[in-house]
Structures are given as structure tokens and as C-alpha cells.
Motif scaffolding. Structure first.
Motif, PDB file in Angstrom:
ATOM      1  N   THR A  66       0.845  -1.198   0.000  1.00 18.43           N
ATOM      2  CA  THR A  66       0.000   0.000   0.000  1.00 18.43           C
ATOM      3  C   THR A  66       0.877   1.244   0.000  1.00 18.43           C
ATOM      4  O   THR A  66       1.739   1.398   0.872  1.00 18.43           O
ATOM      5  N   ILE A  67       0.634   2.105  -0.965  1.00 18.85           N
ATOM      6  CA  ILE A  67       1.434   3.333  -1.102  1.00 18.85           C
ATOM      7  C   ILE A  67       0.775   4.503  -0.381  1.00 18.85           C
ATOM      8  O   ILE A  67       1.428   5.259   0.331  1.00 18.85           O
ATOM      9  N   ASP A  68      -0.561   4.644  -0.568  1.00 17.81           N
ATOM     10  CA  ASP A  68      -1.247   5.773   0.068  1.00 17.81           C
ATOM     11  C   ASP A  68      -2.749   5.552   0.020  1.00 17.81           C
ATOM     12  O   ASP A  68      -3.273   4.780  -0.792  1.00 17.81           O
ATOM     13  N   GLU A  69      -3.442   6.210   0.931  1.00 16.78           N
ATOM     14  CA  GLU A  69      -4.894   6.263   0.962  1.00 16.78           C
ATOM     15  C   GLU A  69      -5.330   7.445   0.103  1.00 16.78           C
ATOM     16  O   GLU A  69      -4.829   8.560   0.283  1.00 16.78           O
ATOM     17  N   VAL A  70      -6.275   7.222  -0.823  1.00 18.97           N
ATOM     18  CA  VAL A  70      -6.555   8.251  -1.836  1.00 18.97           C
ATOM     19  C   VAL A  70      -8.044   8.402  -2.132  1.00 18.97           C
ATOM     20  O   VAL A  70      -8.855   7.538  -1.775  1.00 18.97           O
ATOM     21  N   LEU A  71      -8.365   9.497  -2.795  1.00 17.42           N
ATOM     22  CA  LEU A  71      -9.640   9.694  -3.471  1.00 17.42           C
ATOM     23  C   LEU A  71      -9.331   9.808  -4.959  1.00 17.42           C
ATOM     24  O   LEU A  71      -8.439  10.560  -5.348  1.00 17.42           O
ATOM     25  N   VAL A  72     -10.055   9.085  -5.796  1.00 19.33           N
ATOM     26  CA  VAL A  72      -9.808   9.089  -7.240  1.00 19.33           C
ATOM     27  C   VAL A  72     -11.019   9.668  -7.951  1.00 19.33           C
ATOM     28  O   VAL A  72     -12.142   9.181  -7.795  1.00 19.33           O
ATOM     29  N   MET A  73     -10.786  10.712  -8.729  1.00 20.44           N
ATOM     30  CA  MET A  73     -11.855  11.351  -9.507  1.00 20.44           C
ATOM     31  C   MET A  73     -11.772  10.895 -10.954  1.00 20.44           C
ATOM     32  O   MET A  73     -10.693  10.892 -11.549  1.00 20.44           O
ATOM     33  N   LEU A  74     -12.930  10.508 -11.530  1.00 21.04           N
ATOM     34  CA  LEU A  74     -12.990  10.006 -12.899  1.00 21.04           C
ATOM     35  C   LEU A  74     -13.765  10.978 -13.783  1.00 21.04           C
ATOM     36  O   LEU A  74     -14.834  11.468 -13.398  1.00 21.04           O
ATOM     37  N   MET A  75     -13.228  11.255 -14.966  1.00 21.13           N
ATOM     38  CA  MET A  75     -13.911  12.096 -15.954  1.00 21.13           C
ATOM     39  C   MET A  75     -13.750  11.445 -17.321  1.00 21.13           C
ATOM     40  O   MET A  75     -12.630  11.294 -17.801  1.00 21.13           O
ATOM     41  N   ARG A  76     -14.859  11.071 -17.906  1.00 16.32           N
ATOM     42  CA  ARG A  76     -14.810  10.388 -19.201  1.00 16.32           C
ATOM     43  C   ARG A  76     -14.829  11.390 -20.354  1.00 16.32           C
ATOM     44  O   ARG A  76     -15.431  12.466 -20.259  1.00 16.32           O
ATOM     45  N   ALA A  77     -14.174  11.000 -21.453  1.00 15.54           N
ATOM     46  CA  ALA A  77     -14.186  11.817 -22.668  1.00 15.54           C
ATOM     47  C   ALA A  77     -15.605  11.878 -23.220  1.00 15.54           C
ATOM     48  O   ALA A  77     -16.362  10.900 -23.118  1.00 15.54           O
ATOM     49  N   PRO A  78     -16.032  12.999 -23.810  1.00 15.29           N
ATOM     50  CA  PRO A  78     -15.244  14.224 -24.018  1.00 15.29           C
ATOM     51  C   PRO A  78     -15.440  15.253 -22.906  1.00 15.29           C
ATOM     52  O   PRO A  78     -15.022  16.394 -23.035  1.00 15.29           O
ATOM     53  N   HIS A  79     -16.078  14.827 -21.804  1.00 11.20           N
ATOM     54  CA  HIS A  79     -16.457  15.770 -20.750  1.00 11.20           C
ATOM     55  C   HIS A  79     -15.356  15.894 -19.701  1.00 11.20           C
ATOM     56  O   HIS A  79     -15.550  15.575 -18.523  1.00 11.20           O
ATOM     57  N   SER A  80     -14.197  16.341 -20.145  1.00 10.68           N
ATOM     58  CA  SER A  80     -13.070  16.573 -19.235  1.00 10.68           C
ATOM     59  C   SER A  80     -12.291  17.771 -19.748  1.00 10.68           C
ATOM     60  O   SER A  80     -12.539  18.259 -20.858  1.00 10.68           O
ATOM     61  N   TYR A  81     -11.344  18.239 -18.977  1.00 10.60           N
ATOM     62  CA  TYR A  81     -10.553  19.408 -19.356  1.00 10.60           C
ATOM     63  C   TYR A  81      -9.837  19.189 -20.681  1.00 10.60           C
ATOM     64  O   TYR A  81      -9.826  20.058 -21.551  1.00 10.60           O
ATOM     65  N   THR A  82      -9.261  17.996 -20.855  1.00 10.66           N
ATOM     66  CA  THR A  82      -8.511  17.701 -22.077  1.00 10.66           C
ATOM     67  C   THR A  82      -9.381  17.154 -23.200  1.00 10.66           C
ATOM     68  O   THR A  82      -8.931  17.073 -24.339  1.00 10.66           O
ATOM     69  N   GLY A  83     -10.619  16.761 -22.868  1.00 12.39           N
ATOM     70  CA  GLY A  83     -11.467  16.107 -23.861  1.00 12.39           C
ATOM     71  C   GLY A  83     -11.196  14.621 -23.952  1.00 12.39           C
ATOM     72  O   GLY A  83     -11.777  13.925 -24.792  1.00 12.39           O
ATOM     73  N   GLU A  84     -10.322  14.089 -23.074  1.00 12.98           N
ATOM     74  CA  GLU A  84      -9.960  12.671 -23.055  1.00 12.98           C
ATOM     75  C   GLU A  84     -10.357  12.065 -21.705  1.00 12.98           C
ATOM     76  O   GLU A  84     -10.667  12.789 -20.757  1.00 12.98           O
ATOM     77  N   ASP A  85     -10.332  10.728 -21.626  1.00  8.98           N
ATOM     78  CA  ASP A  85     -10.517  10.086 -20.325  1.00  8.98           C
ATOM     79  C   ASP A  85      -9.456  10.614 -19.368  1.00  8.98           C
ATOM     80  O   ASP A  85      -8.262  10.639 -19.688  1.00  8.98           O
ATOM     81  N   THR A  86      -9.901  11.060 -18.193  1.00 10.81           N
ATOM     82  CA  THR A  86      -8.992  11.686 -17.242  1.00 10.81           C
ATOM     83  C   THR A  86      -9.212  11.130 -15.841  1.00 10.81           C
ATOM     84  O   THR A  86     -10.358  10.946 -15.409  1.00 10.81           O
ATOM     85  N   VAL A  87      -8.106  10.871 -15.159  1.00  6.65           N
ATOM     86  CA  VAL A  87      -8.134  10.397 -13.772  1.00  6.65           C
ATOM     87  C   VAL A  87      -7.298  11.341 -12.924  1.00  6.65           C
ATOM     88  O   VAL A  87      -6.163  11.655 -13.277  1.00  6.65           O
ATOM     89  N   GLU A  88      -7.876  11.802 -11.813  1.00  2.00           N
ATOM     90  CA  GLU A  88      -7.122  12.633 -10.876  1.00  2.00           C
ATOM     91  C   GLU A  88      -7.062  11.924  -9.533  1.00  2.00           C
ATOM     92  O   GLU A  88      -8.102  11.605  -8.944  1.00  2.00           O
ATOM     93  N   ILE A  89      -5.849  11.676  -9.079  1.00  2.00           N
ATOM     94  CA  ILE A  89      -5.636  10.971  -7.818  1.00  2.00           C
ATOM     95  C   ILE A  89      -5.297  11.994  -6.744  1.00  2.00           C
ATOM     96  O   ILE A  89      -4.273  12.675  -6.814  1.00  2.00           O
ATOM     97  N   ASN A  90      -6.174  12.124  -5.752  1.00  2.00           N
ATOM     98  CA  ASN A  90      -5.959  13.019  -4.627  1.00  2.00           C
ATOM     99  C   ASN A  90      -5.313  12.228  -3.496  1.00  2.00           C
ATOM    100  O   ASN A  90      -5.963  11.404  -2.850  1.00  2.00           O
TER     101      ASN A  90
END
Length: 476
Positions: A66-90
Motif C-alpha cells: 500500500t502506497i497511500d490512501e486516496v480519493l480518485v476522480m474520474l472524468m470520461r471523454a469528451p467531458h473533461s478538461y482535455t477532452g480525453e478520459d482523465t483520472v485525478e488521484i488526490n
């Protein structure tokens, strides 16, 4: 799209320092797949099966550790900042933790992002035009409230909308001319020059209005280049300290203490001042002090604003008269300092000296662009400083800046493109006045269209795109 920009990239998107939260961002077609390789949720769910714009609690693991305890946010294309599938790990914001999470993402298939590559992909995928993408960088680097508001306004598409409206008008008339030239039997262009001239004059007025905002736009973005000048012991360093609210400059009764230029950045009621305290201007035999005096003269020539500090408790002399000549055609505020003492120099004395200086260097009224203001202060007691701040704000922005309807051009590249378009449209009018054939009109109209397209990115080359985004911070 180039294969380089269709792979999956990852980067740390927050400052790499000890903090509560750190964000590692990943975007690309394999973003969810890579995230599933290292994410373990409590209910053993796969991220690739989850809905867009959802947040999931779990752990980042690698080889059973185990590296860290996290929250993961998912954004599917095209509804993301880049227009691509995007994952943000907090994750937790420790330096080692966020770097470890990024290292694991790269281990399982992501590529380290280049500076500005997330915003570059947003541009390439049509989520932002180039003016909006540049506004993102300006927003990140903004140093005052006006710069922030201007960047937000451009990010919302203020520049894009205005440029697109002008281009739409140009391309309509260009297409009409080209169609008429191809089909002269059915489309008559007799007298069309008069109609086109009205259109071009209207477009020139719109571009001229945009260009007129460039000086204020530069000041909003970069700050007012401000130089404090005066004779030795007039109170220049005391004024700088009063504006800064701290003892930054050395203040003594010894004339010539300041020998080099001291530069500081201050925020004045939402306006940035890049302020320089210079050596006292006087005739001196001291070689080092003379170098400082020469530097002061150079900075006066380049400054947006001069703060001329006069020791009002002493009579004016030849050194003052030399300074009056240097500033009389510059945007300046003359400060009668040491108002806490018995003063000799009055406002009328300053006005008389300014008139003499104007006559001496033969400044015509139309060359005397900026009204010079006079204020009484005591830098030592910090009295009159608030009045000075209001004068600065009024001199540059009429006391207030509104971003409701007004567009400010803050980008040098945009200014150059607007000037080029303006020149091309002027050539159209010249061709109309000379009764040139209609194909001459369309050539210059298209040149203007192309120039304006450089602002939005529609007609810009790949090399310039790469250069623009290379200046962005990593992770954005």
C-alpha cells in the motif's frame, strides 16, 4: 492527431511540497485501464466500470504494498478538461508520496507529461481555442486582482468571441467576391467597393478599439513600471518603505546612500507596481554614485510612471530643474514630501517649473500626452499615501476597471496579429479607392483573416504552438 498526443500522460498538478493534499493527474485513452492496475477500493470495484464525474475512496498499491490512501476522480471523454478520459488521484501531499504515485503510473504505462501538455491537448481536442489556453497560463501567473479578472474573462471566451465575429464578417465578403469572380454572368459586383468599404471601416474601428486597450492590458498583466526619482535625501527610500509597509530600503541622513536601483513588486489596490528606487539625481564626482545616477536617467525613459519626490522643506535648484525636463512629457506624480515640516516649495512653484521645462525642450501641446499630478505627502509619517494610491489608479484606469463588456488585450502575440490584420484591411480600402480589380480585395481580406486566426489558433503553425505551451508549468 500525432501519435505523441494520443498516448496517456501523467504529471503532478499541485506544488511539490509538504501539504495536506497532492493531485496527480493522468489523461489519455488508457487512463482508466492504468488506474485500475494500481487502485484498490473497499468493494473491489473497477474504475473502468464507473460513471463519469464520480469520486472513489480506496488505496494505491504496487506489488501488494500500500502506497497511500486516496480519493480518485474520474472524468470520461469528451467531458473533461482535455477532452480525453482523465483520472485525478488526490493523495496526501508529502513530496515523496506524490512522486511515488506518479512513478507508479509511469511504471504501468503512462508517459511523463510535457510542460503545458494537458492544456495543449485541450486546445488540440477543441475544448479551448488558443486565446483561452493562453488565458489559463496567464491566470496561473496572475499577480493582482485585475490580472486575474482579465484572465478569467478571456478564459470564458471574450477575445475568442470578438475575433470570431470579425473573421466571420471578413470570410463572408471574401467568399462573395470569389464566387462573383467565378460566376460573373450571375453575380454582379459593380459598385461593390462602396459596400465593402463600409464593412471594412466598421471592422477597422473594432480592431482599433481592441488595439487601444493594449497599453492598459500590458499594465494589467505585467504591472506598472514605476520609477522613484528625486535628489539625494528627498525621501525616495522612505516612500518605498511606506508603500511596501516594511523597512526594505536603507534610510539615512547621508546624501547618496542609494547608489544602485532597488526593485520591488507591490500590489496597490489591485494594481501591480514594479517599482524601482533609484539613486538621487545630482551632479557628483563620485564615480560609483554617478553610475547610479545614469541608471536612474535610463529608467525614467522606459518607465510607465514617474514618482518624483521633492523635499518641500528645501528650495528647488538646478538638479530639480534637470529632473523637471526629464519628466515633463511623462506620466508623472510629483510628491511634495516632508509635509510634516515647514515647507518652502508649493504647488504653484512646481507648476511654474513644469511650464519652464516644457518651453525649454519645446514640447507642443499635442505631444504633452499625460497630465502630471501633484500631491503632498510625508513618507516618514506615511501621510498622503492613500491619496497617492488613488491618483495612480485614476491616472491609469480612470479609477476603475470593468470586465463586464470591456476586452483588454494583454498578450503581445495578440497585439501583433491585430496590427497585421489592421494593416491588411487598410490595404483593402486603398485598393477600393484606386478602383483596383476585386481580386485585390480578396487577397488582403484573406491576409487579415489569417492574421486574426493566429489569435484563436486556427491558422497557427505547430512550432509556435509548441513554443507557447512549453512556457506553461508542469501538470497544466
Amino acid at each position: 492527431m500525432n501519435q505523441k498526443y494520443s498516448d496517456t500522460i501523467a504529471a503532478i498538478s499541485t506544488a511539490v511540497s509538504s501539504s495536506g493534499i497532492g493531485i496527480v493527474r493522468m489523461t489519455g485513452k488508457e487512463a482508466f485501464e492504468i488506474a485500475d492496475k494500481i487502485y484498490v477500493g473497499k468493494k473491489e470495484k473497477h474504475l473502468g466500470d464507473q460513471k463519469s464525474h464520480t469520486i472513489h475512496y480506496g488505496f494505491i498499491e504496487d506489488s501488494g504494498r500500500t502506497i497511500d490512501e486516496v480519493l480518485v476522480m474520474l472524468m470520461r471523454a469528451p467531458h473533461s478538461y482535455t477532452g480525453e478520459d482523465t483520472v485525478e488521484i488526490n493523495c496526501h501531499g508529502g513530496v515523496y508520496v506524490v512522486k511515488k504515485v506518479l512513478e507508479i503510473l509511469i511504471k504501468y504505462g503512462a508517459r511523463p507529461a510535457e510542460p503545458g501538455e494537458f492544456t495543449k491537448r485541450a486546445f488540440l481536442n477543441g475544448k479551448l481555442d488558443l486565446s483561452q489556453a493562453e488565458a489559463v497560463g496567464d491566470l496561473i501567473s496572475s499577480q493582482n486582482e485585475y490580472a486575474r479578472q482579465s484572465s478569467v474573462n478571456q478564459l470564458k471566451g471574450s477575445v475568442k468571441k470578438e475575433i470570431n465575429e470579425i473573421r466571420k464578417e471578413i470570410i463572408y465578403h471574401t467568399a462573395f467576391i470569389e464566387t462573383a469572380l467565378d460566376d460573373p454572368e450571375h453575380i454582379n459586383v459593380d459598385g461593390y467597393g462602396e459596400t465593402l468599404k463600409e464593412v471594412v471601416d466598421h471592422l477597422l474601428a473594432k480592431i482599433k478599439k481592441l488595439l487601444s486597450t493594449c497599453d492598459n492590458g500590458r499594465i494589467i498583466k505585467e504591472g506598472i513600471s514605476t520609477v522613484i526619482v528625486g535628489k539625494p535625501n528627498a525621501g525616495k527610500s522612505s516612500l518605498l518603505n511606506a508603500l511596501l509597509g516594511e523597512e526594505r530600503a536603507i534610510v539615512t541622513d547621508i546624501a547618496g546612500t542609494t547608489r544602485d536601483v532597488l526593485e520591488e513588486h507591490i500590489n496597490l489596490q489591485g494594481i501591480s507596481l514594479n517599482i524601482m528606487d533609484t539613486a538621487g539625481i545630482r551632479n557628483t564626482e563620485d564615480i560609483i554614485e554617478r553610475i547610479g545616477v545614469d541608471k536612474a536617467r535610463d529608467h525614467i525613459e522606459k518607465a510607465d510612471l514617474i514618482l518624483y519626490v521633492i523635499d518641500a522643506s528645501c528650495a528647488l535648484d538646478e538638479n530639480d530643474r534637470e529632473i523637471f525636463e526629464m519628466i515633463c512629457n511623462k506620466r508623472s506624480i510629483i510628491l511634495l514630501n516632508k509635509s510634516d515640516l515647514k515647507t518652502i516649495v508649493k504647488r504653484k512653484d512646481v507648476i511654474d517649473e513644469l511650464e519652464l521645462a516644457k518651453n525649454k525642450i519645446i514640447i507642443y501641446e499635442n505631444e504633452f500626452n499625460y497630465a502630471i499630478r501633484i500631491a503632498e505627502i510625508s513618507a516618514k509619517n506615511e501621510s498622503g499615501i492613500k491619496e497617492l494610491e488613488e491618483i495612480v489608479k485614476e491616472m491609469f484606469f480612470g479609477g476603475e476597471i470593468s470586465f463586464n463588456d470591456e476586452i483588454y488585450i494583454t498578450n503581445v502575440r495578440h497585439k501583433a496579429a491585430l496590427k497585421s490584420a489592421y494593416e491588411s484591411l487598410c490595404k483593402v480600402n486603398e485598393s477600393i479607392e484606386m478602383n483596383m480589380p476585386e481580386d485585390f480585395y480578396s487577397i488582403d481580406l484573406m491576409d487579415a483573416y489569417e492574421s486574426l486566426g493566429n489569435i484563436t489558433g486556427e491558422t497557427i503553425g505547430e512550432d509556435l504552438v509548441n513554443e507557447i505551451f512549453s512556457k506553461f508549468c508542469m501538470g497544466k
